[in-house]
Design an enzyme around this catalytic site. Structure first.
Site, PDB file in Angstrom:
ATOM      1  CG  ASP A  55       6.823  -2.770   9.097  1.00 17.17           C
ATOM      2  OD1 ASP A  55       7.474  -3.293   8.173  1.00 17.17           O
ATOM      3  OD2 ASP A  55       6.443  -1.586   9.077  1.00 17.17           O
ATOM      4  NE  ARG A  74      -2.207   1.210   3.671  1.00 21.78           N
ATOM      5  CZ  ARG A  74      -2.862   1.499   4.781  1.00 21.78           C
ATOM      6  NH1 ARG A  74      -4.170   1.334   4.840  1.00 21.78           N
ATOM      7  NH2 ARG A  74      -2.225   1.935   5.843  1.00 21.78           N
ATOM      8  CB  THR A 108      -1.964   7.200  -3.097  1.00 19.86           C
ATOM      9  OG1 THR A 108      -1.428   5.872  -3.158  1.00 19.86           O
ATOM     10  CG2 THR A 108      -1.049   8.159  -3.858  1.00 19.86           C
TER      11      THR A 108
HETATM   12  O1  LIG Z   1      -6.788  -2.451   3.187  1.00 21.33           O
HETATM   13  P1  LIG Z   1      -5.594  -1.638   2.793  1.00 21.33           P
HETATM   14  O2  LIG Z   1      -5.758  -0.177   3.120  1.00 21.33           O
HETATM   15  O3  LIG Z   1      -5.182  -1.858   1.375  1.00 21.33           O
HETATM   16  O4  LIG Z   1      -4.382  -2.058   3.738  1.00 21.33           O
HETATM   17  C1  LIG Z   1      -4.139  -3.361   4.071  1.00 21.33           C
HETATM   18  C2  LIG Z   1      -2.858  -3.803   3.459  1.00 21.33           C
HETATM   19  O5  LIG Z   1      -1.738  -3.167   4.120  1.00 21.33           O
HETATM   20  C3  LIG Z   1      -0.856  -4.166   4.604  1.00 21.33           C
HETATM   21  O6  LIG Z   1       0.104  -4.492   3.664  1.00 21.33           O
HETATM   22  P2  LIG Z   1       1.368  -3.548   3.377  1.00 21.33           P
HETATM   23  O7  LIG Z   1       1.043  -2.554   2.326  1.00 21.33           O
HETATM   24  O8  LIG Z   1       1.855  -2.970   4.670  1.00 21.33           O
HETATM   25  O9  LIG Z   1       2.403  -4.546   2.769  1.00 21.33           O
HETATM   26  P3  LIG Z   1       3.269  -5.660   3.523  1.00 21.33           P
HETATM   27  O10 LIG Z   1       2.350  -6.832   3.789  1.00 21.33           O
HETATM   28  O11 LIG Z   1       4.336  -5.979   2.557  1.00 21.33           O
HETATM   29  O12 LIG Z   1       3.792  -5.064   4.803  1.00 21.33           O
HETATM   30  C4  LIG Z   1      -1.770  -5.335   4.861  1.00 21.33           C
HETATM   31  O13 LIG Z   1      -1.091  -6.559   4.984  1.00 21.33           O
HETATM   32  C5  LIG Z   1      -2.716  -5.283   3.696  1.00 21.33           C
HETATM   33  O14 LIG Z   1      -2.234  -5.936   2.541  1.00 21.33           O
HETATM   34  O1  LIG Z   2      -3.564  -1.027  10.490  1.00 18.45           O
HETATM   35  C1  LIG Z   2      -3.037  -1.423   9.433  1.00 18.45           C
HETATM   36  C2  LIG Z   2      -3.436  -0.951   8.162  1.00 18.45           C
HETATM   37  C3  LIG Z   2      -2.837  -1.442   7.053  1.00 18.45           C
HETATM   38  N1  LIG Z   2      -1.843  -2.347   7.169  1.00 18.45           N
HETATM   39  C4  LIG Z   2      -1.446  -2.811   8.382  1.00 18.45           C
HETATM   40  O2  LIG Z   2      -0.552  -3.658   8.465  1.00 18.45           O
HETATM   41  N2  LIG Z   2      -2.055  -2.327   9.476  1.00 18.45           N
HETATM   42 MG   LIG Z   3       3.027  -3.688   5.941  1.00 19.56          MG
END
Ligand SMILES: O=P(O)(O)OC[C@H]1O[C@H](OP(=O)(O)OP(=O)(O)O)[C@H](O)[C@@H]1O
Ligand SMILES: O=c1cc[nH]c(=O)[nH]1
Ligand SMILES: [Mg+2]
Length: 211
Positions: free
Chosen positions: A205, A106, A110
């Site tokens: 993370d 994400r 944005t």
């Molecule tokens: O519903 P949304 O607003 O789209 O957010 C949720 C997304 O954010 C996090 O991923 P992240 O972008 O942090 O990627 P990661 O799993 O690589 O840390 C989470 O694991 C989802 O995929």
């Molecule tokens: O709270 C949140 C939102 C998006 N992605 C995460 O990992 N945590």
């Molecule tokens: Mg993440």
């Protein structure tokens, strides 16, 4: 009221483990273990409607008909990174399932999902798909992942999340009203940075220790 397409699995074991995940004092090792355990318990609920058919088997005492899984085969699909912890745990319960991966992060400015990887089972159209991501926040990532699954032919999709925000659920219901959501809890709201409140922070993370 929660829509009939959303199941909140309010089992005490799940709720207890989720509270531990929320705690800032929970370190990487325990966070991972808890995420894996909750994932298996969510799968128990999400897979409640798998089909069974009688099969003739012989126990040490007699031959009889016993229920075995039948019907459509399964695919587990992880939204990378964080969804991987869930598919890795669930595949232990359904070892014949094929596993797909959708890379998506994400954009912090944005809050829109950016897709970077797509590898799905070739026969996904014939499989029941369980899509995993611990966090359903704005819903952008899950909605885009479901778009990719449907483009690949998937017809039967359930979304499994550990924690959901009302905003994300509304987006999935709007974009994909055919997709059931199974989650351990629905929190209050998103903050200005798109994080679930009270939430558990950034799942990726905390799983991988990258912050
Ligand atoms: O519903 P949304 O607003 O789209 O957010 C949720 C997304 O954010 C996090 O991923 P992240 O972008 O942090 O990627 P990661 O799993 O690589 O840390 C989470 O694991 C989802 O995929
Ligand atoms: O709270 C949140 C939102 C998006 N992605 C995460 O990992 N945590
Ligand atoms: Mg993440």
């Amino acid at each position: 009221m929660v829509s009939p397409m959303v199941t909140v699995v309010s089992h005490p074991l799940i709720q207890h483990k989720l509270s531990l995940m929320r705690d800032t004092g929970t370190g990487v090792k325990e966070f991972r273990e808890l995420a894996a355990e909750i994932s298996m318990l969510l799968a128990y609920e999400a897979m409640r409607d798998l089909e069974l058919a009688p099969q003739t088997l012989t126990t040490p005492l007699e031959t009889g008909e016993f229920p075995m899984l039948t019907g459509k085969k399964l695919a587990l699909v992880a939204i990378l990174r964080a969804g991987l912890i869930m598919t890795d745990a669930i595949v232990a319960l359904v070892p014949a399932a094929k596993v797909g991966h959708l890379g998506m992060y994400r954009d912090p400015q944005t809050l829109k999902p950016v897709a970077y990887y797509n590898k799905l089972p070739a026969d996904i159209a014939e499989r029941r798909v369980f899509l995993t991501d611990p966090m359903l926040a704005t819903g952008g990532s899950a909605s885009a992942a479901i778009d990719s699954l449907k483009e690949a032919g998937a017809q039967s999709i359930k979304l499994m999340c550990i924690l959901s925000a009302p905003e994300g659920i509304a987006v999935i219901e709007r974009d994909h009203p055919d997709v059931e959501i199974v989650t351990a809890a629905i929190d209050s709201h998103l903050n200005d940075h798109g994080y679930i409140v009270p939430g558990l922070g950034d799942a990726g993370d905390r799983i991988y220790g990258t912050k």
